[in-house]
Design a protein around this motif. Structure first.
Motif, short mmCIF file in Angstrom:
data_model
loop_
_atom_site.label_atom_id
_atom_site.label_comp_id
_atom_site.label_asym_id
_atom_site.label_seq_id
_atom_site.Cartn_x
_atom_site.Cartn_y
_atom_site.Cartn_z
N VAL A 29 41.08 57.75 34.00
CA VAL A 29 39.82 58.35 34.43
C VAL A 29 39.98 58.98 35.81
O VAL A 29 39.42 60.05 36.08
CB VAL A 29 38.68 57.30 34.39
CG1 VAL A 29 37.39 57.86 34.98
CG2 VAL A 29 38.43 56.82 32.96
N LYS A 32 41.43 62.35 35.39
CA LYS A 32 40.43 63.28 34.87
C LYS A 32 39.48 63.73 35.97
O LYS A 32 39.10 64.91 36.03
CB LYS A 32 39.65 62.65 33.72
CG LYS A 32 40.46 62.46 32.46
CD LYS A 32 39.64 61.75 31.39
CE LYS A 32 40.48 61.45 30.17
NZ LYS A 32 39.73 60.68 29.17
N ALA A 46 30.43 69.06 33.94
CA ALA A 46 30.10 67.88 33.15
C ALA A 46 31.27 66.90 33.09
O ALA A 46 31.05 65.68 33.13
CB ALA A 46 29.70 68.29 31.74
N ASP A 47 32.51 67.40 33.00
CA ASP A 47 33.67 66.51 32.98
C ASP A 47 33.73 65.68 34.25
O ASP A 47 33.97 64.48 34.22
CB ASP A 47 34.99 67.30 32.85
CG ASP A 47 35.30 67.70 31.42
OD1 ASP A 47 34.81 67.01 30.51
OD2 ASP A 47 36.04 68.68 31.23
N TYR A 48 33.52 66.33 35.38
CA TYR A 48 33.56 65.64 36.66
C TYR A 48 32.47 64.58 36.73
O TYR A 48 32.73 63.42 37.07
CB TYR A 48 33.41 66.63 37.82
CG TYR A 48 33.37 65.95 39.17
CD1 TYR A 48 34.55 65.56 39.79
CD2 TYR A 48 32.16 65.68 39.79
CE1 TYR A 48 34.53 64.91 41.01
CE2 TYR A 48 32.13 65.03 41.01
CZ TYR A 48 33.31 64.65 41.62
OH TYR A 48 33.28 64.00 42.83
N GLN A 49 31.24 64.96 36.39
CA GLN A 49 30.11 64.04 36.49
C GLN A 49 30.28 62.84 35.56
O GLN A 49 30.05 61.70 35.96
CB GLN A 49 28.80 64.77 36.21
CG GLN A 49 28.46 65.75 37.32
CD GLN A 49 27.23 66.57 37.01
OE1 GLN A 49 26.69 66.51 35.91
NE2 GLN A 49 26.78 67.35 37.98
N TYR A 50 30.68 63.12 34.30
CA TYR A 50 30.85 62.02 33.34
C TYR A 50 31.94 61.06 33.79
O TYR A 50 31.76 59.85 33.78
CB TYR A 50 31.18 62.57 31.94
CG TYR A 50 31.57 61.46 30.99
CD1 TYR A 50 30.60 60.66 30.39
CD2 TYR A 50 32.91 61.19 30.73
CE1 TYR A 50 30.95 59.62 29.56
CE2 TYR A 50 33.27 60.14 29.88
CZ TYR A 50 32.29 59.37 29.31
OH TYR A 50 32.63 58.34 28.48
N ASN A 51 33.09 61.59 34.17
CA ASN A 51 34.22 60.74 34.53
C ASN A 51 33.99 60.02 35.86
O ASN A 51 34.46 58.89 36.04
CB ASN A 51 35.52 61.54 34.54
CG ASN A 51 35.97 61.85 33.13
OD1 ASN A 51 36.21 60.95 32.34
ND2 ASN A 51 36.05 63.12 32.79
N LYS A 52 33.27 60.63 36.76
CA LYS A 52 32.92 59.96 38.02
C LYS A 52 32.01 58.76 37.72
O LYS A 52 32.18 57.67 38.28
CB LYS A 52 32.23 60.95 38.95
CG LYS A 52 32.11 60.47 40.36
CD LYS A 52 33.45 60.46 41.04
CE LYS A 52 33.24 60.12 42.51
NZ LYS A 52 34.44 59.69 43.15
N LYS A 53 31.05 58.96 36.80
CA LYS A 53 30.16 57.88 36.40
C LYS A 53 30.96 56.76 35.72
O LYS A 53 30.77 55.58 36.00
CB LYS A 53 29.08 58.41 35.44
CG LYS A 53 28.13 57.35 34.96
CD LYS A 53 27.10 57.92 34.00
CE LYS A 53 26.23 56.80 33.48
NZ LYS A 53 25.77 57.00 32.15
N ARG A 54 31.88 57.15 34.84
CA ARG A 54 32.73 56.17 34.14
C ARG A 54 33.59 55.40 35.14
O ARG A 54 33.77 54.18 34.99
CB ARG A 54 33.60 56.87 33.10
CG ARG A 54 34.50 55.96 32.32
CD ARG A 54 33.71 54.98 31.43
NE ARG A 54 34.61 54.02 30.85
CZ ARG A 54 34.40 52.71 30.85
NH1 ARG A 54 33.31 52.20 31.37
NH2 ARG A 54 35.27 51.89 30.33
N GLU A 57 31.52 52.74 36.68
CA GLU A 57 31.33 51.63 35.73
C GLU A 57 32.56 50.74 35.67
O GLU A 57 32.44 49.51 35.66
CB GLU A 57 31.02 52.19 34.33
CG GLU A 57 29.69 52.87 34.21
CD GLU A 57 29.54 53.66 32.91
OE1 GLU A 57 30.53 53.78 32.14
OE2 GLU A 57 28.44 54.18 32.66
#
Length: 159
Positions: A29, A32, A46-54, A57
């Motif tokens: 991650v 990514k 979106a890739d940046y935002q999703y993977n940053k959130k992941r 987590e």
């Protein structure tokens, strides 16, 4: 407050989850996130935002697991437990209607995604502690008190 007891198997599962998150998933991650960040404008990526959130987590779970694994106490089988219900026991109980339940009494960290287990903190487990075969246990449920009879106690899955 959760009981700080765990079976050896449960401890090993949590340790494996921590190892997987830290050694496998987090590095993937992170790559990514770095790749997505290199593309420029992060606000619409979106890739940046999703993977940053992941990544957040994963980091949250890693911190929780590290702290929790330090707090937990592994409880192994002891011959003195034989014949009575204690932590780690496999129990078969039956109600007055003939409905039977089979489960193992485990720590609260072991119940998620596991079928056939009951937390030591659950009313059923608390009612069964120190009981023997043919004893009855009264369990408080949302619909009232219910009696369960102990048919079998073992500390090995195969028995």
């Amino acid at each position: 407050m959760k009981t700080k007891l765990i079976t050896r198997k449960g401890y090993q599962q949590l340790q494996s989850e921590l190892d997987h998150l830290w050694r496998t998933e987090r590095p993937e991650v992170t790559k990514k996130v770095a790749w997505a960040a290199s593309l420029g404008d992060r606000s619409e990526n979106a890739d940046y935002q999703y993977n940053k959130k992941r990544l957040r987590e994963i980091d949250r779970r890693v911190r929780y697991l590290q702290k929790r694994l330090d707090e937990l106490r592994i409880v192994d089988y002891s011959p003195e437990q034989e014949g009575k219900v204690f932590f780690g026991a496999f129990v078969e109980v039956e109600d007055e209607n003939g409905e039977t339940l089979n489960f193992q009494i485990v720590g609260p960290d072991e119940i998620y995604d596991n079928k056939g287990v009951v937390s030591i903190d659950a009313p059923m487990a608390r009612a069964l502690l120190k009981k023997e075969v043919d004893d009855e246990a009264w369990v408080s449920t949302p619909s009232g008190r219910k009696v369960w009879y102990i048919n079998r106690i073992s500390y090995n899955v195969g028995e």
